[in-house]
Design an enzyme around this catalytic site. Structure first.
Site, PDB file in Angstrom:
ATOM      1  N   GLY A  75      -7.904   5.999   0.268  1.00 42.40           N
ATOM      2  CA  GLY A  75      -7.096   5.686  -0.904  1.00 42.40           C
ATOM      3  C   GLY A  75      -7.645   4.624  -1.767  1.00 42.40           C
ATOM      4  O   GLY A  75      -8.409   3.950  -1.415  1.00 42.40           O
ATOM      5  N   ASP A  76      -7.400   4.711  -3.067  1.00 39.85           N
ATOM      6  CA  ASP A  76      -7.507   3.618  -4.054  1.00 39.85           C
ATOM      7  C   ASP A  76      -6.690   2.441  -3.404  1.00 39.85           C
ATOM      8  O   ASP A  76      -5.778   2.568  -2.887  1.00 39.85           O
ATOM      9  CB  ASP A  76      -7.261   3.988  -5.415  1.00 39.85           C
ATOM     10  CG  ASP A  76      -7.802   3.203  -6.524  1.00 39.85           C
ATOM     11  OD1 ASP A  76      -8.520   2.124  -6.117  1.00 39.85           O
ATOM     12  OD2 ASP A  76      -7.997   3.434  -7.613  1.00 39.85           O
ATOM     13  N   CYS A  77      -7.028   1.332  -4.118  1.00 45.58           N
ATOM     14  CA  CYS A  77      -6.657   0.095  -3.284  1.00 45.58           C
ATOM     15  C   CYS A  77      -5.222  -0.302  -3.591  1.00 45.58           C
ATOM     16  O   CYS A  77      -5.154  -0.815  -4.669  1.00 45.58           O
ATOM     17  CB  CYS A  77      -7.659  -1.011  -3.679  1.00 45.58           C
ATOM     18  SG  CYS A  77      -9.248  -0.653  -3.143  1.00 45.58           S
TER      19      CYS A  77
END
Length: 798
Positions: free
Chosen positions: A309-311
């Protein structure tokens, strides 16, 4: 709900997280200061597991003859549930009782090593800072992209082997630069999906260090990001964290997905990052249609490749998206959809609750951790100091030609937009120059974003001061200033010089991650100063810097602005490269990889309108060069030379080709028949001027085949020919693949339609080759229907 991890077991920085209501910091940190978020998560030193002695030595994970999947499965089977969950985040805490070290998944290599532990001085104190991808792609040089990737991967491995970084990176960014206000467009290869696909392929394979189909060890694990439909940060207060964009299956297949298809299916990238935004009602990191049906089943993503996942994106599935009732449900939805690793702490804090509330099973959590460790195994993580790439050291960094390539990339990416009366290169009669503007004396700004400390940074001013020219410097004005207090000094410097060099544009105070532009005009009063400088009637050269284009129509139309260059973010050698182009030591041959629109384009329709095709109802005039119905200030693909070239076709007719014969022919050397060459676009290029110069060419296709509306044209190939001397000829040859001339129907299928086609060289169409496809249409890639994804979300919510 209670966090599974005790604070005592976490690094001190994790206390920052819980002190701010367990994750409410994510919204603030990522949006208001994206560079701060990495510091809120532990930045762990790297070490390698010991397979010679200790608890793991007798486990299958240390058996180099076993498959990576079997080895990873054997390792993860040893974990307690707490240990399993401890390793589901980007900051993985290993398993101390097994002597399994902690590991940091989050690395950066957008245009150099961007997130390692850099020392204050000496060895490992710097990393080569290449131009930003938007500049590198403007060079139209596939070899250059690969060279940069190979050098960056060597530097990454050296840092890793020294315990200063990991062996995977969140790079490259292969989103397409659809709308000009996007703050992160600078990170991308431009607006065209073909160019983005090629850039991704070359960079990924260079980072990973082995042929896509090879079983050899990976040098570095690359991550293709951001999947998918992500190209807006904060436009008019629409946060990327909560954007729900509507994209047709046709546009997904035709425009937003091709770079990811190439990355997964052809480059065999080992990691993909799902994005913050939702598409058609589903957050990307909880979208089973994206992560399973498309990525794994349709695009053939490697079996043990992992999705990160993106942060903060897993957290965003709950807040602000609201697609889950709480953070535990958001974590479960993301795991079940196929997000294996959480860049953040949602999984580590809340997966125990997800399991206890029967939202998911341990096996579903294990799947992602096994994929991560299988990829690390493929990179030799458990294989000891004799494993491939483990001997790369600082000495290898010094032996690379990174500094030369950084300079070469900066030169090759410069685009000459205007050159009235042959003003450039500067005449030998010019003995002094006025160097003026907010970009004249910058250093760090040359790097754009996601950079590490460079070994040196050469500003335009420093480069000219080291030349034979006398330099009169004045700051003039800031990028976004409304004060004219520096105008008099600038005008004085200009009066004292033979020629005026203005360096301006936009920078990361105007365009950046988490910050889109409000408009595409020149900011501040830079144009006012340029207008006053132009009244001095001296040679006036304007160099525009920054990733996104700004409306330079007034400069294009002003006869007293004699030359106009675009240099993007040119990296550590940027000033040197610009000076060499202006003085004629090097000749420009770059081409714009984004359209320069008139300023009213950004005011005409919503930047959240993802449809490419023109729409009178919404006011959308068509997006990208393929569909835009207006008149560009400077077109995608525009670029001038210091010389003239004559191009002549080796064949003016590609003939009539049978579709069935094409798709059933032998395709030895290609994984799929559509990758095979349809025909070669071959042109003889002769330098008819007096200046030695590189030559660049884009090959566009257009057709009347297939349903309406039809794109105006689209890129099917490109190349760069090295220095061609005056009077010399070289052959420009671009293989045009079967797939590149296919179109996309309303369902998203890639279809080869019968009918007449043209291949044209550059915007000028200086060479046109026609051909015809006959027979029945054929579907090359069947796009699946979106079916169960919404049901999956509802099951988790319910």
């Amino acid at each position: 709900m209670r966090p599974l991890l005790s604070l005592a077991a976490l690094p001190a920085l994790f206390s920052t997280i819980t002190a701010q209501n367990n994750h409410s910091f994510v919204d603030y940190t990522v949006e208001a200061n994206p560079d701060l978020f990495p510091q809120c998560l532990a930045k762990l030193n790297m070490s390698f597991p010991d397979c010679t002695s200790g608890p793991l030595s007798q486990n299958l994970v240390c058996d180099r003859s076993a498959s990576p999947h079997a080895r990873a499965t054997a390792l993860v089977s040893l974990f307690t549930f707490e240990e399993l969950v401890n390793n589901t985040g980007n900051t993985g805490f290993g398993v101390p009782r097994l002597n399994l070290p902690n590991y940091q998944v989050w690395g950066e290599a957008l245009h150099g090593v961007g997130r390692a532990t850099f020392r204050d001085q000496g060895d490992f104190s710097w990393a080569t800072s290449f131009p930003m991808p938007i500049s590198t792609m403007a060079a139209l040089n596939k070899t250059l992209i690969k060279q940069i990737g190979e050098i960056v991967s060597t530097q990454l491995r050296a840092y890793s082997n020294a315990g200063l970084g990991g062996i995977d990176v969140y790079s490259p960014n292969i989103n397409t630069f659809r709308h000009p206000v996007w703050g992160r467009g600078q990170e991308t290869p431009g607006e065209d999906p073909f160019l983005a696909s090629v850039f991704g392929y070359e960079y990924i394979t260079a980072l990973q260090g082995s042929s896509p189909d090879s079983e050899e060890n990976l040098k570095i694990i690359a991550t293709a990001k951001h999947f998918a439909g992500y190209d807006i940060e904060s436009w008019r207060n629409h946060s990327r964290l909560g954007n729900d964009v509507q994209i047709t299956q046709q546009d997904l297949s035709e425009y937003y997905m091709p770079p990811f298809i190439t990355a997964a299916r052809d480059a065999r990238v080992r990691s993909v990052m799902c994005s913050y935004n939702a598409v058609n009602g589903l957050p990307s990191c909880a979208n089973k249609f994206f992560l399973q049906t498309l990525l794994r089943e349709t695009f053939a993503f490697v079996e043990d490749g992992y999705v990160s996942g993106d942060c903060g994106a897993v957290y965003n599935v709950w807040n602000p998206h609201g697609y889950a009732d709480d953070e535990a449900a958001a974590s479960a939805a993301s795991i079940r959809a196929g997000t294996d690793i959480d860049c953040g702490t949602s999984y580590q804090f809340y997966l125990e609750d997800s399991l206890s509330e029967e939202m998911l099973s341990r096996a579903e959590i294990e799947r992602g951790v096994v994929r991560l460790y299988a990829s690390l195994i493929r990179a030799g993580y458990f294989d000891g100091p004799d494993a491939p790439y483990r001997d790369i050291s600082w000495g290898d960094v010094l032996e690379t030609d990174g500094w030369d390539i950084a300079y070469e990339a900066a030169v090759e990416g410069i685009v000459l937009l205007k050159n009235a009366e042959g003003t450039l290169p500067l005449s030998p009669e010019i003995r002094s120059v006025a160097v003026i503007g907010p970009w004249a004396n910058v250093t760090t700004e040359l790097q754009g974003n996601y950079f590490g400390p460079a070994p040196y940074l050469i500003s335009p001013l420093a480069a000219f001061e080291s030349s034979d020219l006398q330099v009169h410097y004045a700051f003039g004005t800031n990028v976004s200033s409304s004060s004219d207090s520096g105008f008099d000094a600038a005008l004085t410097a200009a009066r004292d010089a033979d020629a005026i060099l203005f360096f301006g544009g936009i920078d990361n105070t105007i365009e950046a991650e988490a910050m889109d532009r409000d408009n595409i005009t020149w900011p501040g009063n830079q144009l006012d100063l340029i207008a006053q400088l132009s009244q001095l009637h001296k040679p006036l050269i304007v160099t525009t810097l920054g990733g996104g284009q700004i409306d330079s129509s007034t400069l294009k139309e002003n006869p007293n602005v004699h030359a106009l260059l675009w240099a993007g973010y040119p990296g550590q050698s940027g000033g040197h490269a610009i000076a060499d182009v202006i003085t004629g030591k090097r000749a420009p041959a770059g081409r714009l990889v984004t359209t320069q629109y008139p300023a009213n384009y950004a005011e005409t329709f919503s930047a959240l309108d993802m449809s490419l095709r023109p729409n009178e109802t919404s006011g959308n005039p068509g997006q990208t060069y393929m569909w835009y119905t207006g008149e560009a200030v400077y077109e995608f693909g525009h670029g001038l030379f210091y010389t003239t070239f004559a191009e002549s076709a080796n064949a003016t007719d590609g003939g009539v080709l049978d579709i069935q014969e094409l798709v059933t022919a032998s395709h030895d050397g290609y994984g799929r028949v559509e990758q095979a060459t349809l025909l070669n676009f071959t042109v003889t290029v002769r330098n008819t001027g007096k200046t030695t110069s590189d030559y660049t060419g884009l090959v566009f296709a257009n057709t009347t085949a297939g349903p309406e509306p039809r794109p105006k044209k689209w890129v099917v190939g490109f190349d760069r020919l090295g220095a061609i001397e005056a009077g010399e000829e070289k052959v420009f040859n671009v293989p045009v693949t079967i797939d590149s001339v296919a179109r996309t129907d309303e369902k998203g299928n890639r279809v080869l339609y019968p009918g007449k086609y043209e291949l044209a060289l550059n915007n000028e169409r200086s060479v046109v080759v026609g051909f015809e496809l006959k027979g029945d249409e054929v579907v090359l890639l069947a796009w699946p229907e979106e079916t169960e994804a919404k049901t999956e979300i509802l099951q988790v919510q319910g």
